[in-house]
Design a protein around this motif. Structure first.
Motif, PDB file in Angstrom:
ATOM      1  N   CYS A  93    -128.372 -52.331  57.413  1.00  0.00           N
ATOM      2  CA  CYS A  93    -128.008 -53.571  56.449  1.00  0.00           C
ATOM      3  C   CYS A  93    -126.703 -54.300  56.493  1.00  0.00           C
ATOM      4  N   GLY A  94    -125.687 -53.678  57.385  1.00  0.00           N
ATOM      5  CA  GLY A  94    -124.389 -54.201  57.494  1.00  0.00           C
ATOM      6  C   GLY A  94    -123.179 -53.724  56.437  1.00  0.00           C
ATOM      7  N   LYS A  95    -123.390 -52.492  56.184  1.00  0.00           N
ATOM      8  CA  LYS A  95    -122.462 -51.847  55.398  1.00  0.00           C
ATOM      9  C   LYS A  95    -121.218 -51.553  56.330  1.00  0.00           C
ATOM     10  N   SER A  96    -121.258 -50.874  57.379  1.00  0.00           N
ATOM     11  CA  SER A  96    -120.055 -50.291  58.148  1.00  0.00           C
ATOM     12  C   SER A  96    -119.712 -51.851  58.714  1.00  0.00           C
ATOM     13  N   THR A  97    -120.394 -52.911  59.294  1.00  0.00           N
ATOM     14  CA  THR A  97    -119.846 -53.912  59.671  1.00  0.00           C
ATOM     15  C   THR A  97    -119.023 -54.512  58.628  1.00  0.00           C
ATOM     16  N   THR A  98    -119.332 -54.889  57.460  1.00  0.00           N
ATOM     17  CA  THR A  98    -118.598 -55.334  56.235  1.00  0.00           C
ATOM     18  C   THR A  98    -117.327 -54.551  56.135  1.00  0.00           C
ATOM     19  N   LEU A  99    -117.312 -53.248  56.138  1.00  0.00           N
ATOM     20  CA  LEU A  99    -116.091 -52.351  56.078  1.00  0.00           C
ATOM     21  C   LEU A  99    -114.872 -52.591  57.136  1.00  0.00           C
ATOM     22  N   ARG A 100    -115.701 -52.721  58.482  1.00  0.00           N
ATOM     23  CA  ARG A 100    -114.820 -52.895  59.741  1.00  0.00           C
ATOM     24  C   ARG A 100    -114.151 -54.149  59.818  1.00  0.00           C
ATOM     25  N   ILE A 101    -114.840 -55.228  59.220  1.00  0.00           N
ATOM     26  CA  ILE A 101    -114.427 -56.494  59.192  1.00  0.00           C
ATOM     27  C   ILE A 101    -113.287 -56.551  58.332  1.00  0.00           C
ATOM     28  N   ILE A 102    -113.175 -55.925  57.124  1.00  0.00           N
ATOM     29  CA  ILE A 102    -112.085 -56.066  56.009  1.00  0.00           C
ATOM     30  C   ILE A 102    -111.046 -55.257  56.886  1.00  0.00           C
ATOM     31  N   ALA A 103    -111.284 -53.951  57.371  1.00  0.00           N
ATOM     32  CA  ALA A 103    -110.218 -53.277  57.886  1.00  0.00           C
ATOM     33  C   ALA A 103    -109.448 -54.116  59.176  1.00  0.00           C
ATOM     34  N   GLY A 104    -110.177 -55.095  59.787  1.00  0.00           N
ATOM     35  CA  GLY A 104    -109.902 -55.614  60.728  1.00  0.00           C
ATOM     36  C   GLY A 104    -110.061 -55.019  62.373  1.00  0.00           C
ATOM     37  N   PHE A 105    -111.236 -54.170  62.361  1.00  0.00           N
ATOM     38  CA  PHE A 105    -111.706 -53.767  63.537  1.00  0.00           C
ATOM     39  C   PHE A 105    -112.788 -54.567  64.022  1.00  0.00           C
TER      40      PHE A 105
END
Ligand SMILES: Nc1ncnc2c1ncn2[C@@H]1O[C@H](COP(=O)(O)OP(=O)(O)OP(=O)(O)O)[C@@H](O)[C@H]1O
Ligand SMILES: [Mg+2]
Length: 345
Positions: free
Chosen positions: A41-53
């Motif tokens: 559903c996009g959870k890790s993507t959201t986290l990685r976007i906030i972290a800058g990865f």
């Protein structure tokens, strides 16, 4: 506000659907917020976007008052002041606990004291010279969290940190990690697909479905007042029946319910969500069912009940009852409804 994400969208090259779409997220100082949703559903993507990865396609991100993405701005991960904790701990295997948590930091007296305090808080004192391979999974995960906290980041991002642990350890660690985060006044965004985990650890929950936010609220709001069928099903494991409003009654195929203030909906179709504790065994109840399956859960039984409609249709309900209840597979049972455990959408 520690995190502000405005209209964040991201579509990976070669995929049909965006992984996340128009996400607006704000997190306040000291809050523990969960991103909850099913796989993909996009959870890790959201986290990685906030972290800058990961770089989003559009939107803005502000971390602790500093813009790190948007309008030509791009701050790399190492300058974003975020701590990450992953599901696989990602500790350095050849370094002992104290070297793992102080890696890359200047060993001053203050820093050593901070390391000592945090290890004590995480119940890891005495394990300073152990290698990761000499620690249990739960200990390794606490070391990973302490390593993130050593840098005093503005926010800690955790991606399914407990998923490699067995069920009982997971429950224990949830309580310990929450306590460490609260005592250190750390702001945390926590990813999980486990609704129980999200409900126990969070101050607020963001429910994600196919890259979009379905609902944001406190655990109680999300559980007792779901705004969509998706949230009702995913978070409270609610049973769903279609119904028709008629005066102050809702008629479903299996039973009718008296409800206040629904006159204005006369004739309208609604969904009735009955949470697992909404159907109670009651010798005077009017709802007839047969117990199909009973699972002992320690504090309660989780049962599958087959309900019979007056017209002869059947449907299976998932219900939870106290362990004092006399219930076993194969018996016929009558039930009544607990109105506090019902939501009409
Ligand atoms: N590097 C990538 N390239 C292409 N597509 C990707 C990539 N990473 C993720 N996706 C896709 O983006 C969507 C969201 O993935 P994401 O990993 O954010 O989900 P998730 O909610 O963390 O899932 P899970 O609970 O399984 O970890 C999925 O459809 C996934 O297949
Ligand atoms: Mg993931």
């Amino acid at each position: 506000m520690i995190i502000q994400c405005k209209n964040i969208s991201k579509k990976y090259p070669g995929t049909a659907q965006p992984a996340v779409q128009n996400l607006n997220i704000t997190i306040n100082e000291g809050e523990i917020v969960s991103l909850l949703g099913p796989s993909g559903c996009g959870k890790s993507t959201t986290l990685r976007i906030i972290a800058g990865f990961e770089v989003p396609d559009e939107g803005e991100i502000i971390l602790a008052g500093k813009q790190v993405y948007g309008k030509g701005i791009w701050v790399p991960p190492e300058h974003r002041d975020v701590g990450m904790v992953f599901q696989d701990y990602a500790l350095f295997p050849h370094l002992n606990v104290i070297k793992n948590i102080t890696f890359g930091l200047k060993r001053t007296r203050d820093l050593n004291q901070r390391a000592k305090d945090l290890l004590k808080l995480a119940n890891l004192d005495g394990l300073e010279s152990k290698l990761p391979s000499e620690l249990s999974g739960g200990q390794q995960q606490r070391v990973a969290l302490i390593r993130a906290l050593m840098r005093q980041p503005c926010i800690v991002l955790m991606d399914e940190p407990f998923s490699n642990l067995d069920a009982s350890l997971r429950e224990q660690l949830r309580v310990e990690i929450k306590s460490i985060l609260k005592q250190t006044e750390t702001t945390c965004l926590f990813v999980t697909h486990n609704q129980e985990e999200a409900l126990t650890i969070s101050d607020r929950i963001i429910v994600l479905n196919q890259g979009k936010i379905e609902q944001i609220g406190t655990p109680e709001e999300i559980y007792f007042h779901p705004k969509s069928l998706f949230v009702a099903k995913f978070v409270s494991q609610g049973n769903i029946l279609e119904g028709i409003c008629s005066g102050n009654t809702i008629k479903t195929e299996y039973f009718s319910l008296k409800v206040n203030n629904i006159h204005k909906n006369n004739g309208k179709k609604v969904n009735v969500i009955i949470r697992p504790r909404g159907l109670k065994p009651d010798p005077n109840g009017l709802i007839k069912g047969k117990i199909e399956d009973v699972q002992f859960k320690g504090e309660s039984y989780e049962c599958i009940v087959k309900l019979f409609s007056p017209q002869g249709a059947t449907t299976n309900f998932k219900i939870t009852v106290d362990v004092q209840t006399k219930i076993k597979p194969g018996i016929q049972q009558t039930f009544s409804i607990d109105e506090n455990q019902i939501t009409i959408i």
